[in-house]
Scaffold this motif. Structure first.
Motif, PDB file in Angstrom:
ATOM      1  N   GLU A  96      79.630 -52.151  52.958  1.00 46.62           N
ATOM      2  CA  GLU A  96      79.863 -53.674  53.018  1.00 46.62           C
ATOM      3  C   GLU A  96      81.326 -54.196  53.391  1.00 46.62           C
ATOM      4  O   GLU A  96      81.633 -54.618  54.414  1.00 46.62           O
ATOM      5  CB  GLU A  96      79.580 -54.591  51.887  1.00 46.62           C
ATOM      6  N   GLN A  97      82.200 -53.459  52.619  1.00 51.23           N
ATOM      7  CA  GLN A  97      83.793 -53.510  53.008  1.00 51.23           C
ATOM      8  C   GLN A  97      84.034 -53.031  54.481  1.00 51.23           C
ATOM      9  O   GLN A  97      84.948 -53.393  55.009  1.00 51.23           O
ATOM     10  CB  GLN A  97      84.564 -53.094  52.043  1.00 51.23           C
ATOM     11  N   LEU A  98      83.371 -51.744  54.632  1.00 46.35           N
ATOM     12  CA  LEU A  98      83.667 -51.044  55.907  1.00 46.35           C
ATOM     13  C   LEU A  98      83.116 -51.723  57.226  1.00 46.35           C
ATOM     14  O   LEU A  98      83.725 -52.173  58.437  1.00 46.35           O
ATOM     15  CB  LEU A  98      82.880 -49.604  55.978  1.00 46.35           C
ATOM     16  N   GLY A  99      82.058 -52.754  56.741  1.00 42.57           N
ATOM     17  CA  GLY A  99      81.661 -53.694  58.022  1.00 42.57           C
ATOM     18  C   GLY A  99      82.584 -54.352  58.320  1.00 42.57           C
ATOM     19  O   GLY A  99      82.588 -55.133  59.545  1.00 42.57           O
ATOM     20  N   LEU A 100      83.635 -55.181  57.208  1.00 41.79           N
ATOM     21  CA  LEU A 100      84.522 -55.962  57.550  1.00 41.79           C
ATOM     22  C   LEU A 100      85.410 -55.634  58.558  1.00 41.79           C
ATOM     23  O   LEU A 100      86.286 -56.627  58.861  1.00 41.79           O
ATOM     24  CB  LEU A 100      84.738 -56.766  56.551  1.00 41.79           C
ATOM     25  N   MET A 101      85.813 -54.301  58.371  1.00 42.64           N
ATOM     26  CA  MET A 101      86.854 -53.976  59.287  1.00 42.64           C
ATOM     27  C   MET A 101      86.624 -54.036  60.839  1.00 42.64           C
ATOM     28  O   MET A 101      86.030 -52.989  61.443  1.00 42.64           O
ATOM     29  CB  MET A 101      87.174 -52.689  58.853  1.00 42.64           C
ATOM     30  N   ASP A 102      86.729 -54.906  61.266  1.00 41.24           N
ATOM     31  CA  ASP A 102      86.940 -55.369  62.695  1.00 41.24           C
ATOM     32  C   ASP A 102      88.066 -56.019  63.337  1.00 41.24           C
ATOM     33  O   ASP A 102      88.687 -56.726  62.606  1.00 41.24           O
ATOM     34  CB  ASP A 102      85.570 -56.063  63.102  1.00 41.24           C
ATOM     35  N   PHE A 103      88.470 -55.758  64.653  1.00 44.31           N
ATOM     36  CA  PHE A 103      89.753 -56.246  65.171  1.00 44.31           C
ATOM     37  C   PHE A 103      89.576 -57.939  65.098  1.00 44.31           C
ATOM     38  O   PHE A 103      90.572 -58.516  65.279  1.00 44.31           O
ATOM     39  CB  PHE A 103      90.137 -55.821  66.390  1.00 44.31           C
ATOM     40  N   LYS A 104      88.356 -58.349  65.540  1.00 42.69           N
ATOM     41  CA  LYS A 104      87.928 -59.818  65.356  1.00 42.69           C
ATOM     42  C   LYS A 104      88.014 -60.466  64.060  1.00 42.69           C
ATOM     43  O   LYS A 104      88.179 -61.697  64.009  1.00 42.69           O
ATOM     44  CB  LYS A 104      86.697 -59.983  66.122  1.00 42.69           C
ATOM     45  N   ASN A 105      88.042 -59.832  62.735  1.00 47.40           N
ATOM     46  CA  ASN A 105      87.977 -60.603  61.772  1.00 47.40           C
ATOM     47  C   ASN A 105      89.422 -60.645  61.201  1.00 47.40           C
ATOM     48  O   ASN A 105      89.825 -59.881  60.408  1.00 47.40           O
ATOM     49  CB  ASN A 105      87.193 -59.451  60.692  1.00 47.40           C
ATOM     50  N   VAL A 106      90.072 -61.416  61.704  1.00 51.55           N
ATOM     51  CA  VAL A 106      91.399 -61.908  61.573  1.00 51.55           C
ATOM     52  C   VAL A 106      91.824 -62.305  60.067  1.00 51.55           C
ATOM     53  O   VAL A 106      92.847 -61.522  59.609  1.00 51.55           O
ATOM     54  CB  VAL A 106      91.991 -63.008  62.355  1.00 51.55           C
ATOM     55  N   PRO A 107      91.346 -63.071  59.553  1.00 50.23           N
ATOM     56  CA  PRO A 107      91.407 -63.158  58.136  1.00 50.23           C
ATOM     57  C   PRO A 107      91.371 -62.193  57.020  1.00 50.23           C
ATOM     58  O   PRO A 107      92.088 -62.134  56.115  1.00 50.23           O
ATOM     59  CB  PRO A 107      90.404 -64.348  57.506  1.00 50.23           C
ATOM     60  N   PHE A 108      90.147 -61.174  57.286  1.00 50.14           N
ATOM     61  CA  PHE A 108      90.528 -60.102  56.509  1.00 50.14           C
ATOM     62  C   PHE A 108      91.399 -59.028  56.728  1.00 50.14           C
ATOM     63  O   PHE A 108      92.333 -58.566  55.808  1.00 50.14           O
ATOM     64  CB  PHE A 108      88.954 -59.160  56.978  1.00 50.14           C
ATOM     65  N   LEU A 109      91.984 -58.876  58.029  1.00 45.49           N
ATOM     66  CA  LEU A 109      92.950 -58.184  58.360  1.00 45.49           C
ATOM     67  C   LEU A 109      94.371 -58.598  58.149  1.00 45.49           C
ATOM     68  O   LEU A 109      95.383 -57.929  57.747  1.00 45.49           O
ATOM     69  CB  LEU A 109      93.137 -57.803  60.057  1.00 45.49           C
ATOM     70  N   ARG A 110      94.587 -60.038  58.155  1.00 47.28           N
ATOM     71  CA  ARG A 110      95.889 -60.676  57.607  1.00 47.28           C
ATOM     72  C   ARG A 110      96.077 -60.099  56.086  1.00 47.28           C
ATOM     73  O   ARG A 110      97.318 -60.330  55.757  1.00 47.28           O
ATOM     74  CB  ARG A 110      95.309 -62.210  57.669  1.00 47.28           C
ATOM     75  N   GLY A 111      94.949 -59.743  55.504  1.00 44.83           N
ATOM     76  CA  GLY A 111      95.385 -59.485  53.928  1.00 44.83           C
ATOM     77  C   GLY A 111      96.240 -58.122  53.840  1.00 44.83           C
ATOM     78  O   GLY A 111      96.450 -57.699  52.662  1.00 44.83           O
ATOM     79  N   PHE A 112      96.127 -57.377  55.080  1.00 42.61           N
ATOM     80  CA  PHE A 112      96.806 -56.052  54.807  1.00 42.61           C
ATOM     81  C   PHE A 112      98.280 -56.113  55.544  1.00 42.61           C
ATOM     82  O   PHE A 112      98.719 -54.987  55.837  1.00 42.61           O
ATOM     83  CB  PHE A 112      95.982 -55.026  55.681  1.00 42.61           C
ATOM     84  N   LEU A 113      98.675 -57.133  55.750  1.00 45.08           N
ATOM     85  CA  LEU A 113      99.987 -57.589  56.483  1.00 45.08           C
ATOM     86  C   LEU A 113     101.090 -58.207  55.669  1.00 45.08           C
ATOM     87  O   LEU A 113     100.419 -58.660  54.419  1.00 45.08           O
ATOM     88  CB  LEU A 113     100.011 -58.462  57.747  1.00 45.08           C
TER      89      LEU A 113
END
Length: 95
Positions: free
Chosen positions: A36-53
């Protein structure tokens, strides 16, 4: 008969060892074994990726985020793709 020699360990050394090994929380990769978490890793999922910055826009290292090497590389690749597509900024505008 051999007598065991007991080494004296200073309190300072015990403190240093406990800081290094004793109280650290076990790190685990959030993507390993979790589809489920692996499916969230997409370049279009900006709010999710912003958590790793960081607040300045740098990618969090694996030693802080706790990701394994494989998923850290995949995550940084997605962040870079998102930056190229202008979905994420390269640096923060705050400074």
């Amino acid at each position: 008969m051999t007598k065991k020699i007991k080494l004296k360990i200073s309190a300072r050394l015990v403190k240093k060892r406990s800081r290094r090994y004793g109280f650290a929380a076990s790190r685990h990769c959030r993507f390993c074994g979790n589809a489920e978490q692996l499916g969230l890793m997409d370049f279009k999922n900006v709010p999710f990726l912003r958590g790793f910055l960081t607040e300045r826009g740098k990618i969090l290292p694996a030693r802080i985020s706790g990701n394994c090497c494989l998923h850290q590389r995949a995550l940084s690749q997605m962040i870079k793709r998102s930056r190229i597509m202008a979905l994420l900024p390269y640096t923060s505008a705050a400074f």
